[in-house]
Design a protein around this motif. Structure first.
Motif, PDB file in Angstrom:
ATOM      1  N   SER A 113       0.785  -1.290   0.146  1.00 32.89           N
ATOM      2  CA  SER A 113       0.003   0.032   0.018  1.00 32.89           C
ATOM      3  C   SER A 113       0.809   1.342  -0.060  1.00 32.89           C
ATOM      4  O   SER A 113       0.397   2.406  -0.530  1.00 32.89           O
ATOM      5  N   GLU A 114       1.966   1.271   0.451  1.00 38.32           N
ATOM      6  CA  GLU A 114       2.993   2.461   0.557  1.00 38.32           C
ATOM      7  C   GLU A 114       3.793   2.423  -0.726  1.00 38.32           C
ATOM      8  O   GLU A 114       4.740   3.255  -0.475  1.00 38.32           O
ATOM      9  N   SER A 115       3.744   1.690  -1.913  1.00 39.25           N
ATOM     10  CA  SER A 115       4.425   1.713  -2.594  1.00 39.25           C
ATOM     11  C   SER A 115       3.795   1.656  -4.231  1.00 39.25           C
ATOM     12  O   SER A 115       2.508   1.437  -4.061  1.00 39.25           O
ATOM     13  N   TYR A 116       4.681   1.718  -5.167  1.00 37.55           N
ATOM     14  CA  TYR A 116       3.860   1.851  -6.309  1.00 37.55           C
ATOM     15  C   TYR A 116       4.951   1.476  -7.507  1.00 37.55           C
ATOM     16  O   TYR A 116       6.289   1.293  -7.402  1.00 37.55           O
ATOM     17  N   LYS A 127       9.195   2.797  -3.184  1.00 32.62           N
ATOM     18  CA  LYS A 127       8.253   3.449  -1.951  1.00 32.62           C
ATOM     19  C   LYS A 127       7.760   4.749  -2.343  1.00 32.62           C
ATOM     20  O   LYS A 127       8.487   5.542  -2.743  1.00 32.62           O
ATOM     21  N   CYS A 128       6.649   5.186  -1.711  1.00 36.03           N
ATOM     22  CA  CYS A 128       6.182   6.505  -2.117  1.00 36.03           C
ATOM     23  C   CYS A 128       6.850   7.362  -1.154  1.00 36.03           C
ATOM     24  O   CYS A 128       7.194   6.963  -0.108  1.00 36.03           O
ATOM     25  N   VAL A 134       0.691   7.249  -0.332  1.00 39.08           N
ATOM     26  CA  VAL A 134       0.339   5.912  -0.475  1.00 39.08           C
ATOM     27  C   VAL A 134       0.065   5.539  -2.022  1.00 39.08           C
ATOM     28  O   VAL A 134      -0.033   6.616  -2.727  1.00 39.08           O
ATOM     29  N   GLY A 135       0.290   4.497  -2.287  1.00 40.55           N
ATOM     30  CA  GLY A 135      -0.045   3.913  -3.813  1.00 40.55           C
ATOM     31  C   GLY A 135      -1.321   3.962  -3.974  1.00 40.55           C
ATOM     32  O   GLY A 135      -2.200   3.901  -3.156  1.00 40.55           O
ATOM     33  N   THR A 136      -1.728   4.528  -5.202  1.00 39.08           N
ATOM     34  CA  THR A 136      -2.960   4.635  -5.793  1.00 39.08           C
ATOM     35  C   THR A 136      -3.660   3.126  -5.787  1.00 39.08           C
ATOM     36  O   THR A 136      -2.798   2.141  -5.593  1.00 39.08           O
ATOM     37  N   GLU A 137      -5.145   2.939  -5.851  1.00 37.66           N
ATOM     38  CA  GLU A 137      -5.682   1.521  -5.814  1.00 37.66           C
ATOM     39  C   GLU A 137      -4.698   0.764  -6.944  1.00 37.66           C
ATOM     40  O   GLU A 137      -4.752  -0.630  -6.463  1.00 37.66           O
ATOM     41  N   ASP A 138      -4.548   0.867  -8.020  1.00 34.93           N
ATOM     42  CA  ASP A 138      -3.744   0.087  -8.886  1.00 34.93           C
ATOM     43  C   ASP A 138      -2.158   0.242  -8.570  1.00 34.93           C
ATOM     44  O   ASP A 138      -1.380  -0.757  -9.624  1.00 34.93           O
TER      45      ASP A 138
END
Length: 181
Positions: A113-116, A127-128, A134-138
């Motif tokens: 959740s805290e990455s993308y 890492k965001c 936080v990372g977007t839903e996708d």
């Protein structure tokens, strides 16, 4: 002396030989009396000698050649969803927002959740950066955490009352007025 048939898992290609040979890895000898072994077909393997059958490559692996003891693994950042694959073309890139950190993966994992991860075919997520990001839903980009955004957008007192802290705060204020009076 009479000749005996070779047992399953063994063969003998020489007439009059006194012993049978074990079937080599990558080959199968599924019945008695064989004069030759059978190579495993592409997409399958036989790990041990004296194998009775070949096994299909598992999802995340492939084998383009016949007569092999092992299957090749899809590389990191890719996955193979089906077994019995004969080509690395069946190893697909992980979608953006997902990753596979090891060879031979049968699926890709959604970034935490805290990455993308904005790019496909990756072996890790990023890492965001920044507080409350936080990372977007996708998980293809970062955004301000919705819970933090709601807190900043509303007045602090309204948010505390919604969370139940208002009763506690009101009790302290009432106690202060009673003590002064």
């Amino acid at each position: 002396t009479s000749c005996r048939e070779c047992a399953v898992g063994r063969y003998n290609s020489f007439a009059g030989a006194s012993a049978c040979l074990p079937c080599f890895p990558g080959y199968k000898c599924e019945r008695t009396g064989l004069s030759s072994s059978t190579a495993c077909s592409p997409g399958s393997y036989a790990l041990k000698s004296s194998s009775l059958s070949c096994s299909p490559c598992t999802a995340g692996r492939y084998q383009p050649s016949s007569g092999q003891a092992l299957c090749d693994a899809c590389p990191r950042g890719k996955y193979g969803a089906v077994g019995g694959s004969v080509s690395d073309a069946n190893c697909l890139d992980c979608q953006a927002g997902r990753y596979s950190s090891f060879n031979g993966s049968s699926e890709c994992t959604l970034c935490a959740s805290e990455s993308y991860q904005p790019l496909p075919g990756q072996s890790e997520c990023m890492k965001c950066e920044g507080d409350f990001m936080v990372g977007t839903e996708d998980r293809t980009a970062c955004e301000v955490d919705a819970a933090f955004s709601a807190l900043v957008g509303a007045s602090l007192i309204d948010t505390l009352f919604e969370k139940g802290a208002g009763l506690y705060g009101a009790g302290i204020i009432a106690a202060a007025f009673v003590a002064v009076a």
